[in-house]
Design a protein around this motif. Structure first.
Motif, PDB file in Angstrom:
ATOM      1  N   ASP A   1      52.757  31.013  35.616  1.00 49.82           N
ATOM      2  CA  ASP A   1      51.661  31.954  35.464  1.00 49.82           C
ATOM      3  C   ASP A   1      50.662  31.391  34.448  1.00 49.82           C
ATOM      4  O   ASP A   1      51.040  30.687  33.508  1.00 49.82           O
ATOM      5  N   THR A   2      49.399  31.716  34.664  1.00 53.61           N
ATOM      6  CA  THR A   2      48.389  31.182  33.761  1.00 53.61           C
ATOM      7  C   THR A   2      47.296  32.220  33.520  1.00 53.61           C
ATOM      8  O   THR A   2      47.246  33.250  34.198  1.00 53.61           O
ATOM      9  N   ARG A   3      46.445  31.904  32.571  1.00 55.54           N
ATOM     10  CA  ARG A   3      45.352  32.810  32.224  1.00 55.54           C
ATOM     11  C   ARG A   3      44.075  32.005  32.049  1.00 55.54           C
ATOM     12  O   ARG A   3      44.096  30.831  31.687  1.00 55.54           O
ATOM     13  N   CYS A   4      42.938  32.653  32.328  1.00 53.50           N
ATOM     14  CA  CYS A   4      41.639  32.030  32.139  1.00 53.50           C
ATOM     15  C   CYS A   4      40.613  33.132  31.887  1.00 53.50           C
ATOM     16  O   CYS A   4      40.938  34.319  31.928  1.00 53.50           O
ATOM     17  N   ASP A   5      39.377  32.730  31.636  1.00 53.50           N
ATOM     18  CA  ASP A   5      38.318  33.735  31.486  1.00 53.50           C
ATOM     19  C   ASP A   5      37.962  34.349  32.837  1.00 53.50           C
ATOM     20  O   ASP A   5      37.854  35.565  32.967  1.00 53.50           O
TER      21      ASP A   5
END
Length: 411
Positions: A34-38
């Motif tokens: 899982d990842t996150r970004c703007d």
């Protein structure tokens, strides 16, 4: 409508246009956690590429997701006539929304092509981009009187262009039509090279290109999330849907439809077989044809649209549509050679008012739509990149309502 789960790139186009893959295209990859970004962008065609370039230029952390090769869906089928004139004449759009709103839309479209030209120059993208004027030919019921009235209305709106009668048109371009409006400010390009060049710039700035299928969207909470077929989740502040003519079910809209269009590209022509300019050419009729040239002297000629989206029907009609386009090309440009190097077809998105669908998805404040539907979709895609850049920065402008998904429907 096209099924968002079952439709693939091969369903969006048949045959091959004159555009070729470029070595600058960055490769997508799978994610391992899982990842996150703007901001996460779903769709790696020309619209997603323009949005990614603009958001990375703003310093945003961007993840772009596409389940297949970026740019090889509808972008590869585009004829890339980058016009500021839209499918509906200014007079027709004014009948829907009033002159002031229609004139503003036209001016915004003019500014979008100018902005795209500036961006390509600034980034030094190798994509065959050239400034062009347009020749809008009298056709069908749209004779000299209607074109003269349209030219006067454009002048009132502050738009450039000149009305040419038959003699002036014949002398300037060789077209044997009753009249035309000739306008500066448009352009042409290789859409695949443009798309891949923009993606390469975005990747150099840190954008992550993910080769996965997005199967779920959540844009109603304090953050947004895209669920992938692998089960991984990409969390972001906002989601941008740039899925072209395959609109996910979460976007509910009754203004758009998907049709089919066909195109051909000739072998390179001798110079005397081409019109001066070379300009983009299109007709002032509902069932219009359109043409341009390429950097190596081919004529790209398209049209013969049909109001269905079934890929099997589109493919079956291909040979007949190719012959029909050759006949129409010969009728417009008798001196042109009709030998072909390419014939193809593709899905084509349209709206009832000729305008794109850009902005927040109703009921999902963190979900943003970027659908550049219409005959000048790439122009609208550039506009979408700027509008979305403003929205994610918390800026709203009155003119955004012209393109909103929930805008008032035309009578």
């Amino acid at each position: 409508m096209l099924d968002p789960q079952a439709t693939r790139q091969d369903d969006l186009r048949t045959g091959k246009g004159p555009w070729r893959p470029t070595p600058v295209r960055p490769s997508g990859r799978e994610i391992e956690a899982d990842t996150r970004c703007d901001i996460v962008i779903v769709g790696g065609g020309i619209t997603g590429a323009l949005v990614a370039e603009h958001l990375t230029a703003m310093g945003r952390d961007v993840v772009l997701i596409d389940r297949e090769r970026e740019g090889f869906g509808s972008t590869a089928a585009s004829t890339a006539m980058l016009q500021w004139e839209i499918d509906l004449r200014l007079s027709e759009l004014a009948a829907f929304y009033g002159f002031a709103a229609a004139a503003e839309v036209y001016r915004l479209s003019f500014q979008a092509v100018a902005g795209l030209r500036g961006l390509v120059g600034e980034l030094a993208l190798s994509c065959g981009f050239s400034a062009r004027q347009t020749v809008y030919l009298a056709a069908g019921e749209s004779g000299p009187r209607k074109l003269r009235e349209e030219a006067a209305l454009r002048e009132r709106a502050g738009l450039p262009g000149d009305f040419l009668d038959h003699a002036a048109l014949r002398a300037a371009f060789g077209f044997d039509r009753a009249a035309a409006i000739v306008s500066p400010g448009s352009a042409e390009a290789d859409p695949l090279s443009l798309c891949h060049g923009l993606l390469a710039v975005s990747a150099q700035r840190g954008a992550r290109l993910i080769r996965e299928e997005a199967v779920g969207f959540d844009g109603a909470g304090r953050s947004a999330a895209v669920t992938l077929a692998s089960g991984r989740v990409v969390e972001a502040g906002s989601i941008v849907l740039a899925t072209g003519y395959v609109m996910p079910d979460i976007v509910r809209d009754d203004l758009h439809r998907v049709a089919s269009s066909w195109a051909i590209a000739t072998v390179p022509q001798v110079p005397q077989a081409l019109w001066p300019g070379p300009a983009l050419v299109w007709e002032a009729s509902e069932d219009y044809c359109y043409c341009r040239t390429t950097t190596d002297g081919r004529i790209v000629f398209g049209g013969e649209d049909e109001d269905f989206d079934d890929p099997d029907r589109r493919e079956a009609l291909g040979p007949a549509k190719t012959r029909a386009l050759q006949a129409r090309l010969q009728g417009l440009i008798p001196q042109a050679g009709l030998d072909l190097d390419h014939a193809w077809s593709g899905a084509f998105g349209q709206t009832g008012d000729g305008l794109p669908l850009i902005g927040r998805v109703p009921g999902h404040p963190r979900l943003l739509a970027a659908y550049g539907y219409g005959g000048n979709g790439i122009t609208f895609s550039f506009m979408a990149s700027r509008l979305i850049g403003a929205l994610v920065s918390g800026r709203e402008k009155r003119w955004f309502r012209h393109f909103a998904i929930d805008r008032p429907r035309p009578a």
